[in-house]
Design a protein around this motif. Structure first.
Motif, mmCIF file in Angstrom:
data_model
loop_
_atom_site.group_PDB
_atom_site.id
_atom_site.type_symbol
_atom_site.label_atom_id
_atom_site.label_comp_id
_atom_site.label_asym_id
_atom_site.label_seq_id
_atom_site.Cartn_x
_atom_site.Cartn_y
_atom_site.Cartn_z
ATOM 1 N N TRP A 90 1.175 -9.256 4.660
ATOM 2 C CA TRP A 90 1.083 -10.588 4.079
ATOM 3 C C TRP A 90 -0.267 -10.782 3.417
ATOM 4 C CZ3 TRP A 90 4.436 -14.296 3.009
ATOM 5 C CH2 TRP A 90 3.972 -15.585 2.748
ATOM 6 N N GLN A 91 -0.242 -11.130 2.128
ATOM 7 C CA GLN A 91 -1.395 -11.569 1.377
ATOM 8 C C GLN A 91 -2.506 -10.536 1.187
ATOM 9 O OE1 GLN A 91 -1.684 -14.398 -0.306
ATOM 10 N NE2 GLN A 91 0.187 -15.383 0.354
ATOM 11 N N ALA A 92 -3.457 -10.464 2.130
ATOM 12 C CA ALA A 92 -4.722 -9.769 1.856
ATOM 13 C C ALA A 92 -4.565 -8.261 1.762
ATOM 14 C CB ALA A 92 -5.756 -10.110 2.931
ATOM 15 N N VAL A 93 -5.275 -7.680 0.816
ATOM 16 C CA VAL A 93 -5.261 -6.237 0.599
ATOM 17 C C VAL A 93 -6.188 -5.562 1.592
ATOM 18 C CG1 VAL A 93 -5.917 -4.429 -1.024
ATOM 19 C CG2 VAL A 93 -4.695 -6.446 -1.844
ATOM 20 N N THR A 94 -5.772 -4.422 2.107
ATOM 21 C CA THR A 94 -6.616 -3.613 2.966
ATOM 22 C C THR A 94 -6.194 -2.161 2.842
ATOM 23 O OG1 THR A 94 -7.360 -3.199 5.226
ATOM 24 C CG2 THR A 94 -5.115 -3.985 4.956
ATOM 25 N N THR A 95 -7.111 -1.258 3.170
ATOM 26 C CA THR A 95 -6.792 0.167 3.120
ATOM 27 C C THR A 95 -6.457 0.726 4.499
ATOM 28 O OG1 THR A 95 -9.100 0.803 3.381
ATOM 29 C CG2 THR A 95 -8.321 0.459 1.126
ATOM 30 N N THR A 96 -6.436 -0.121 5.513
ATOM 31 C CA THR A 96 -6.218 0.315 6.893
ATOM 32 C C THR A 96 -4.736 0.331 7.230
ATOM 33 O OG1 THR A 96 -8.311 -0.703 7.506
ATOM 34 C CG2 THR A 96 -6.787 -0.147 9.290
ATOM 35 N N PRO A 97 -4.171 1.483 7.567
ATOM 36 C CA PRO A 97 -2.721 1.552 7.828
ATOM 37 C C PRO A 97 -2.254 0.595 8.919
ATOM 38 C CG PRO A 97 -3.617 3.767 7.598
ATOM 39 C CD PRO A 97 -4.783 2.828 7.627
ATOM 40 N N ARG A 98 -3.021 0.452 9.992
ATOM 41 C CA ARG A 98 -2.531 -0.343 11.113
ATOM 42 C C ARG A 98 -2.463 -1.830 10.789
ATOM 43 N NH1 ARG A 98 -7.644 1.334 12.843
ATOM 44 N NH2 ARG A 98 -9.174 -0.336 13.084
ATOM 45 N N ALA A 99 -3.031 -2.229 9.681
ATOM 46 C CA ALA A 99 -2.969 -3.637 9.281
ATOM 47 C C ALA A 99 -1.651 -3.991 8.610
ATOM 48 C CB ALA A 99 -4.121 -3.971 8.348
ATOM 49 N N GLY A 139 0.820 -1.203 0.000
ATOM 50 C CA GLY A 139 0.000 0.000 0.000
ATOM 51 C C GLY A 139 0.850 1.248 0.000
ATOM 52 N N TRP A 140 0.306 2.294 -0.566
ATOM 53 C CA TRP A 140 0.891 3.634 -0.453
ATOM 54 C C TRP A 140 -0.019 4.469 0.451
ATOM 55 C CZ3 TRP A 140 5.566 5.321 -1.967
ATOM 56 C CH2 TRP A 140 6.249 4.613 -2.948
ATOM 57 N N PHE A 141 0.610 5.170 1.371
ATOM 58 C CA PHE A 141 -0.088 6.046 2.288
ATOM 59 C C PHE A 141 0.631 7.388 2.288
ATOM 60 C CE2 PHE A 141 -2.805 2.859 4.212
ATOM 61 C CZ PHE A 141 -2.141 1.684 3.884
ATOM 62 N N ARG A 142 -0.021 8.404 2.800
ATOM 63 C CA ARG A 142 0.630 9.703 2.882
ATOM 64 C C ARG A 142 0.215 10.423 4.158
ATOM 65 N NH1 ARG A 142 -2.475 12.756 -2.175
ATOM 66 N NH2 ARG A 142 -4.523 13.007 -1.143
ATOM 67 N N THR A 183 -6.228 -3.576 -7.686
ATOM 68 C CA THR A 183 -5.772 -2.285 -7.184
ATOM 69 C C THR A 183 -6.953 -1.513 -6.612
ATOM 70 O OG1 THR A 183 -6.054 -1.267 -9.367
ATOM 71 C CG2 THR A 183 -3.871 -2.129 -8.837
ATOM 72 N N THR A 184 -6.667 -0.696 -5.620
ATOM 73 C CA THR A 184 -7.689 0.133 -4.977
ATOM 74 C C THR A 184 -7.109 1.518 -4.770
ATOM 75 O OG1 THR A 184 -8.497 -1.834 -3.807
ATOM 76 C CG2 THR A 184 -9.264 0.302 -3.012
ATOM 77 N N TYR A 185 -7.945 2.541 -4.952
ATOM 78 C CA TYR A 185 -7.487 3.923 -4.827
ATOM 79 C C TYR A 185 -8.410 4.718 -3.911
ATOM 80 C CZ TYR A 185 -4.725 2.778 -8.951
ATOM 81 O OH TYR A 185 -3.848 2.191 -9.824
ATOM 82 N N ALA A 186 -7.823 5.678 -3.240
ATOM 83 C CA ALA A 186 -8.620 6.663 -2.532
ATOM 84 C C ALA A 186 -9.342 7.531 -3.563
ATOM 85 C CB ALA A 186 -7.726 7.537 -1.652
ATOM 86 N N ILE A 240 -2.164 -2.463 -3.820
ATOM 87 C CA ILE A 240 -2.106 -3.442 -4.893
ATOM 88 C C ILE A 240 -1.916 -4.819 -4.281
ATOM 89 C CG2 ILE A 240 0.402 -3.145 -5.229
ATOM 90 C CD1 ILE A 240 -0.184 -3.471 -8.278
ATOM 91 N N SER A 241 -2.603 -5.793 -4.839
ATOM 92 C CA SER A 241 -2.511 -7.158 -4.334
ATOM 93 C C SER A 241 -1.150 -7.764 -4.658
ATOM 94 C CB SER A 241 -3.628 -8.012 -4.929
ATOM 95 O OG SER A 241 -3.499 -8.074 -6.349
#
Length: 123
Positions: free
Chosen positions: A100-109, A35-38, A58-61, A51-52
């Motif tokens: 590892w593996q699963a895509v998520t948008t949560t930074p703490r994951a 993931g990319w975060f800012r 792929t997922t975007y804000a 991105i998986s």
């Protein structure tokens, strides 16, 4: 484990483009979602794109959809963030992160983080 190093940040005028790179070490890189975060000064870290592990998902804000593109080259252990039509509100430190593996948008994951690269967009 995965060690991540971002590069490609810089100073650009509004409407310009930058491409960020996230180089990873570790033989299991291709099993990690990236993931990319800012984070802008005084603000919380926010999701930008993810991105998986295979690159198929792929997922975007909403704020970057249609302007940013995330991609990866598993043979080179690298993930990219192509940023076009940049706006002053895109100014922030950009971080890549791996899980590892699963895509998520949560930074703490996300378990692994790079040191960040500064992007500054002038108006």
């Amino acid at each position: 484990q995965v060690h991540l190093v971002e590069s490609g940040g810089g100073f650009v005028q509004a409407g310009g483009s930058l491409r960020l790179s996230c180089a990873a070490s570790g033989r299991t890189f291709r099993s990690y979602a990236i993931g990319w975060f800012r984070q802008a000064p005084g603000k919380e870290r926010e999701f930008v794109a993810t991105i998986s592990s295979s690159g198929s998902t792929t997922t975007y804000a909403d704020s970057v959809k249609g302007r940013f593109t995330i991609s990866r080259n598993n043979a080179r252990n690298t993930v990219y963030l192509q940023m076009n039509s940049l706006k002053p509100e895109d100014t922030a430190v950009y971080y890549c992160a791996g899980k590892w593996q699963a895509v998520t948008t949560t930074p703490r994951a996300y378990d692994y983080w790079g040191q960040g690269t500064q992007v500054t967009v002038s108006s």
